[in-house]
Design a protein around this motif. Structure first.
Motif, PDB file in Angstrom:
ATOM      1  N   TYR A  76      88.518  92.710  58.378  1.00 35.00           N
ATOM      2  CA  TYR A  76      86.863  93.003  58.197  1.00 35.00           C
ATOM      3  C   TYR A  76      86.309  93.081  56.734  1.00 35.00           C
ATOM      4  O   TYR A  76      85.175  92.328  56.602  1.00 35.00           O
ATOM      5  N   GLY A  77      86.945  93.736  56.017  1.00 25.37           N
ATOM      6  CA  GLY A  77      86.506  93.636  54.263  1.00 25.37           C
ATOM      7  C   GLY A  77      86.643  92.188  53.938  1.00 25.37           C
ATOM      8  O   GLY A  77      85.722  91.790  53.227  1.00 25.37           O
ATOM      9  N   SER A  78      87.579  91.238  54.361  1.00 25.03           N
ATOM     10  CA  SER A  78      87.399  89.880  53.878  1.00 25.03           C
ATOM     11  C   SER A  78      86.082  89.068  54.373  1.00 25.03           C
ATOM     12  O   SER A  78      85.682  88.292  53.515  1.00 25.03           O
ATOM     13  N   LYS A  79      85.701  89.546  55.514  1.00 23.24           N
ATOM     14  CA  LYS A  79      84.665  88.907  56.077  1.00 23.24           C
ATOM     15  C   LYS A  79      83.545  89.431  55.359  1.00 23.24           C
ATOM     16  O   LYS A  79      82.566  88.293  54.861  1.00 23.24           O
ATOM     17  N   TYR A 139      84.892  90.866  34.252  1.00 25.07           N
ATOM     18  CA  TYR A 139      83.995  91.443  35.035  1.00 25.07           C
ATOM     19  C   TYR A 139      84.725  91.707  36.169  1.00 25.07           C
ATOM     20  O   TYR A 139      85.693  91.259  36.594  1.00 25.07           O
ATOM     21  N   ILE A 140      84.198  92.783  37.041  1.00 23.55           N
ATOM     22  CA  ILE A 140      84.846  93.455  38.050  1.00 23.55           C
ATOM     23  C   ILE A 140      84.034  93.200  39.366  1.00 23.55           C
ATOM     24  O   ILE A 140      82.720  93.292  39.392  1.00 23.55           O
ATOM     25  N   VAL A 141      84.724  92.872  40.499  1.00 25.78           N
ATOM     26  CA  VAL A 141      84.247  92.844  41.790  1.00 25.78           C
ATOM     27  C   VAL A 141      84.905  93.555  42.581  1.00 25.78           C
ATOM     28  O   VAL A 141      86.046  93.552  42.712  1.00 25.78           O
ATOM     29  N   ALA A 142      84.237  94.896  43.338  1.00 23.60           N
ATOM     30  CA  ALA A 142      84.771  95.851  43.999  1.00 23.60           C
ATOM     31  C   ALA A 142      84.466  95.786  45.160  1.00 23.60           C
ATOM     32  O   ALA A 142      83.359  95.437  45.880  1.00 23.60           O
ATOM     33  N   LEU A 143      85.396  96.124  46.259  1.00 22.65           N
ATOM     34  CA  LEU A 143      85.074  96.168  47.591  1.00 22.65           C
ATOM     35  C   LEU A 143      85.699  97.560  48.172  1.00 22.65           C
ATOM     36  O   LEU A 143      86.928  97.798  48.290  1.00 22.65           O
ATOM     37  N   ASP A 144      84.588  98.367  48.246  1.00 17.60           N
ATOM     38  CA  ASP A 144      85.035  99.635  48.516  1.00 17.60           C
ATOM     39  C   ASP A 144      84.749 100.117  50.092  1.00 17.60           C
ATOM     40  O   ASP A 144      83.813  99.988  50.580  1.00 17.60           O
ATOM     41  N   LEU A 145      85.933 100.473  50.644  1.00 20.30           N
ATOM     42  CA  LEU A 145      85.935 100.352  52.356  1.00 20.30           C
ATOM     43  C   LEU A 145      86.198 101.925  52.607  1.00 20.30           C
ATOM     44  O   LEU A 145      86.626 102.144  53.822  1.00 20.30           O
ATOM     45  N   ARG A 146      85.979 102.931  51.777  1.00 24.86           N
ATOM     46  CA  ARG A 146      86.460 104.397  52.051  1.00 24.86           C
ATOM     47  C   ARG A 146      85.643 104.672  53.113  1.00 24.86           C
ATOM     48  O   ARG A 146      84.425 104.275  53.520  1.00 24.86           O
ATOM     49  N   SER A 147      85.884 105.945  53.602  1.00 25.61           N
ATOM     50  CA  SER A 147      84.750 106.513  54.638  1.00 25.61           C
ATOM     51  C   SER A 147      83.600 106.981  54.171  1.00 25.61           C
ATOM     52  O   SER A 147      83.456 107.196  52.876  1.00 25.61           O
ATOM     53  N   ILE A 148      82.812 107.492  55.030  1.00 22.49           N
ATOM     54  CA  ILE A 148      81.456 107.781  54.765  1.00 22.49           C
ATOM     55  C   ILE A 148      81.486 109.098  54.014  1.00 22.49           C
ATOM     56  O   ILE A 148      80.792 109.845  53.246  1.00 22.49           O
ATOM     57  N   ARG A 149      82.661 109.797  54.257  1.00 22.93           N
ATOM     58  CA  ARG A 149      82.840 111.240  53.512  1.00 22.93           C
ATOM     59  C   ARG A 149      83.185 111.148  52.034  1.00 22.93           C
ATOM     60  O   ARG A 149      82.894 112.121  51.250  1.00 22.93           O
TER      61      ARG A 149
END
Length: 390
Positions: free
Chosen positions: A78-81, A33-43
């Motif tokens: 920040y993404g880690s938190k 299974y995939i766990v994704a952390l998507d931190l791209r901009s609002i655009r």
């Protein structure tokens, strides 16, 4: 499978690398299974917040926050938190998860950091594909990537790279030992439908983003030197910021009737072109593996690459040749060499394809990946932990 995002209609290629790995593993009997952390901009359009779903038969958990581009290290911390708030619950729901496999140092940092901070005793395997750290001189790697790399590489259970050169670079610059394993490539999408080289027009094909680093400028110049006025064509698949500059170069060489920029096409269309071609060339300055060369050879095409740190190890006398990076004259000489070899029937398309299927196919990649997983999971700490659970 840790990822930086889930592909969608607006960004069909974002996270596709990890999805393809997950699908390949599932195909060969490993539940993923995939766990994704998507931190791209609002655009970058996508559904924000935390949600779950399924894509192409793979379950996923997606954490999406519009952070955008700023200091890489701060973004990763920040993404880690954020990831840490969800990771325990996901692992609890997916009880029996044996290991985490992540790709690329930046996207791996939050998973390594969150697992460490949460006290999770679960092995983490990292596959590194980033050309940003495939540099002979460590000073050519940004300070942030050096910090991130040092942390990620020294806190994972196994580090995987695609080439011997990349392995030596990481050992030299980061003091870590990596293992070499072929990157998963969908060789089944590329077939050998025409076992003979073409008569008449000599057809050269290339695939790669239209950026300076891919070496299209050198290829166009070298091809023009050798084949101007000769019955030969060069077709380049790819999109990118250098389209107009490349088009102007083609025009200045008087090659508009021989060199074509074809833009983005499907794998089926590219496979068809490969089967109607004689030679694949990509003069990319930096590669961590070079999957496009494998795909071309899956269709029986001999290839020309350059000394880019990723693709040299699978080039042999029977399937291609290596030119000097950023050297138009040498690339032109290699084009002449391969033209003569092909025209005098010195190369065998079937042999080229068979070598790929044996050593670099999806089956070969997953077979080697299973071996690496087994080595990690048979470690003393993991075995003792599983005994206690049982």
């Amino acid at each position: 499978m840790a990822s930086q995002g889930i592909p969608n209609s607006k960004s069909p290629m974002y996270g596709i690398h990890q999805l393809e790995y997950a699908k390949a593993l599932m195909e060969f009997g490993i539940e993923v299974y995939i766990v994704a952390l998507d931190l791209r901009s609002i655009r970058r359009w996508r559904k924000w917040g935390y949600h779950r779903g399924e894509i192409q038969g793979i379950r996923y958990y997606n954490i999406s926050l519009p952070l955008g581009n700023f200091n890489e290290l701060l973004q990763m911390k920040y993404g880690s938190k954020v990831l840490g708030k969800y990771l325990n619950d996901i692992l609890e729901e997916e009880r029996g998860t044996d290991l985490i496999h992540s790709h690329f140092l930046n996207h791996s940092y939050p998973f390594v950091h969150a697992a460490k901070n949460n006290g999770l005793d679960i092995p983490i395997v990292i596959s590194e594909h980033s050309s940003h750290v495939n540099k002979e001189n460590i000073q050519d790697i940004t300070k942030e990537k050096r910090i991130i790399g040092n942390y990620v590489y020294n806190n994972c259970d196994k580090l995987i790279v695609g080439s011997p050169y990349f392995k030596s670079v990481l050992e030299k610059n980061f003091g870590v030992e990596a293992v070499v394993s072929p990157t998963v490539a969908d060789t089944k999408s590329f077939t050998l439908d025409n076992k003979d080289f073409q008569e008449g027009t000599f057809r050269v094909v290339s695939t790669g983003n239209l950026i300076v680093d891919k070496g299209h400028f050198e290829l166009i110049s070298a091809f023009s030197k050798v084949f101007k006025g000769v019955d030969a064509t060069l077709k380049i698949f790819g999109q990118g910021v250098e389209y107009n500059n490349l088009k102007r170069l083609i025009e200045s060489k008087g090659m508009t009737n021989q060199i074509y920029l074809l833009g983005h096409h499907s794998l089926d269309e590219i496979n068809k072109e490969y089967n109607n071609s004689d030679l694949f060339v990509l003069a990319s300055h930096h590669e961590t593996y070079g999957k496009v060369y494998i795909e071309a050879m899956s269709s029986g095409l001999p290839v020309i690459t350059v000394d880019n740190g990723g693709s040299e190890h699978f080039i042999k006398d029977f399937n291609g040749v290596i030119a000097q990076k950023k050297n138009v004259e040498d690339l032109a000489n290699k084009l002449k060499l391969m033209y003569n070899k092909i025209r005098t029937n010195e190369l065998d398309k079937s042999r080229i394809r068979e070598n790929v299927l044996l050593n670099f196919s999806k089956e070969a990649s997953i077979r080697d990946l299973k071996r690496i997983y087994s080595e990690v999971l048979e470690g003393d700490n993991y075995v003792e932990k599983r005994k206690e659970e049982l």
